[in-house]
Design an enzyme around this catalytic site. Structure first.
Site, PDB file in Angstrom:
ATOM      1  N   LEU A 288     -30.951 -61.549 -18.683  1.00  0.00           N
ATOM      2  CA  LEU A 288     -29.568 -61.107 -18.868  1.00  0.00           C
ATOM      3  C   LEU A 288     -28.562 -61.998 -18.142  1.00  0.00           C
ATOM      4  CD1 LEU A 288     -30.078 -57.251 -18.470  1.00  0.00           C
ATOM      5  CD2 LEU A 288     -30.263 -58.661 -20.531  1.00  0.00           C
TER       6      LEU A 288
ATOM      7  N   GLY B 239     -22.631 -61.943 -20.349  1.00  0.00           N
ATOM      8  CA  GLY B 239     -22.349 -61.478 -21.701  1.00  0.00           C
ATOM      9  C   GLY B 239     -23.058 -60.174 -22.002  1.00  0.00           C
ATOM     10  N   HIS B 240     -24.320 -60.072 -21.607  1.00  0.00           N
ATOM     11  CA  HIS B 240     -25.051 -58.811 -21.796  1.00  0.00           C
ATOM     12  C   HIS B 240     -24.397 -57.671 -21.006  1.00  0.00           C
ATOM     13  CE1 HIS B 240     -28.498 -61.710 -22.558  1.00  0.00           C
ATOM     14  NE2 HIS B 240     -28.576 -60.927 -23.615  1.00  0.00           N
TER      15      HIS B 240
ATOM     16  N   GLN C  40     -39.457 -61.837 -34.549  1.00  0.00           N
ATOM     17  CA  GLN C  40     -38.284 -62.612 -34.940  1.00  0.00           C
ATOM     18  C   GLN C  40     -38.363 -64.076 -34.535  1.00  0.00           C
ATOM     19  OE1 GLN C  40     -35.838 -59.921 -32.452  1.00  0.00           O
ATOM     20  NE2 GLN C  40     -34.635 -61.740 -31.924  1.00  0.00           N
TER      21      GLN C  40
END
Length: 274
Positions: A29, A32-33, A57
């Site tokens: 993290l 931004g998180h 993904q």
């Protein structure tokens, strides 16, 4: 902050907790998180974050194994941000048997980032759908930096009639404009000094469109040429409609300019709404 790995424990912990707002992450993290966690607090009573590095993904040649795992530091940041519950499942918790059912997004999964990362958005949509079923939130926050991901999740939620409000969190940037990303840590010192060029070129396109320029391919190609000259290897620079990321077919629709380009060994993505 309470931490749960088992789905049954998580569901029990969330009973009677009022309006639940969920922020899914893959960990490692940064500010931004944390800004997403702060935004989530304004939309509900209980903030739930998740940390799960989703194998589905990642492509076969991507960085699943070397993706940074910083769980203890992540927990400290989340607790300091006032997150109430952390869902941190293992692969066995989330995929107790091989995942043979998938959420298959439509054509949007094959354009822009999807063209260069086949299967990526199928993996994203599948894990987010599963996380939604685990957490059962009233709302969820996704950062606008991953704009195509936000559109995939927003459209999936609407079409599947999921009772979840999808909130787009604004991109957090360093002082020089570089969008904060876990992958920024891969940049060398010289690459980090060069990295803001991507945001600067997106701003150039935005300003040109606002000034009345209508030859969008010319703007896109000029930005790609500038990046190439500076040593970047660009996948795309594209001006698209915000709603579905298709090419604009009429005037006066909300647009977004998106880009993905590789600086050294690090692939950076960014976008600016117009």
């Amino acid at each position: 902050m309470h931490i749960h790995a088992a789905i049954s424990d998580l569901r029990s912990a969330l009973k009677g907790r009022g309006r639940v707002v969920f922020v899914p992450t893959m960990g490692n993290l940064h500010a931004g998180h944390i800004s997403l966690m702060t935004q989530a607090r304004a939309h509900g009573d209980t903030v739930v974050a998740s940390i799960f590095v989703n194998r589905l993904q990642f492509g076969p040649n991507e960085d699943f194994d070397k993706y940074p795992r910083t769980f203890q530091a992540d927990c400290e940041q989340l607790a300091a941000a006032g997150v109430d519950v952390l869902f941190a499942p293992t692969e066995v918790d989330l995929y107790p048997e091989p995942q043979t059912y998938f959420v298959e997004p439509p054509g949007i999964q094959n354009i822009l980032d999807g063209e260069f990362r086949p299967g990526h958005f199928r993996g994203v949509a599948t894990v987010v759908s599963k996380l939604f079923n685990c957490v059962q939130p009233d709302a969820a926050v996704f950062g606008k930096k991953d704009y195509q991901q936000l559109m995939v999740i927003r459209n999936m939620t609407r079409q599947m009639a999921l009772p979840i409000d999808i909130i787009g969190g604004e991109t957090v940037r360093a002082e020089d404009g570089l969008a904060l990303s876990s992958r920024n840590g891969y940049l060398s010192a010289s690459e980090r000094a060069e990295a803001p060029r991507l945001y600067q070129l997106l701003n150039t396109i935005r300003n040109a469109v606002l000034a009345g320029e209508t030859d969008l391919p010319k703007l896109e190609n000029a930005a790609i040429a500038a990046l190439t000259e500076a040593g970047w290897k660009t996948d795309y620079v594209a001006v698209r409609q915000q709603s579905d990321l298709s090419a604009p077919t009429r005037a006066n629709v909300p647009l977004v300019v998106l880009a993905a380009s590789r600086l050294g060994n690090t692939r950076l993505i960014d976008n600016i709404e117009i």
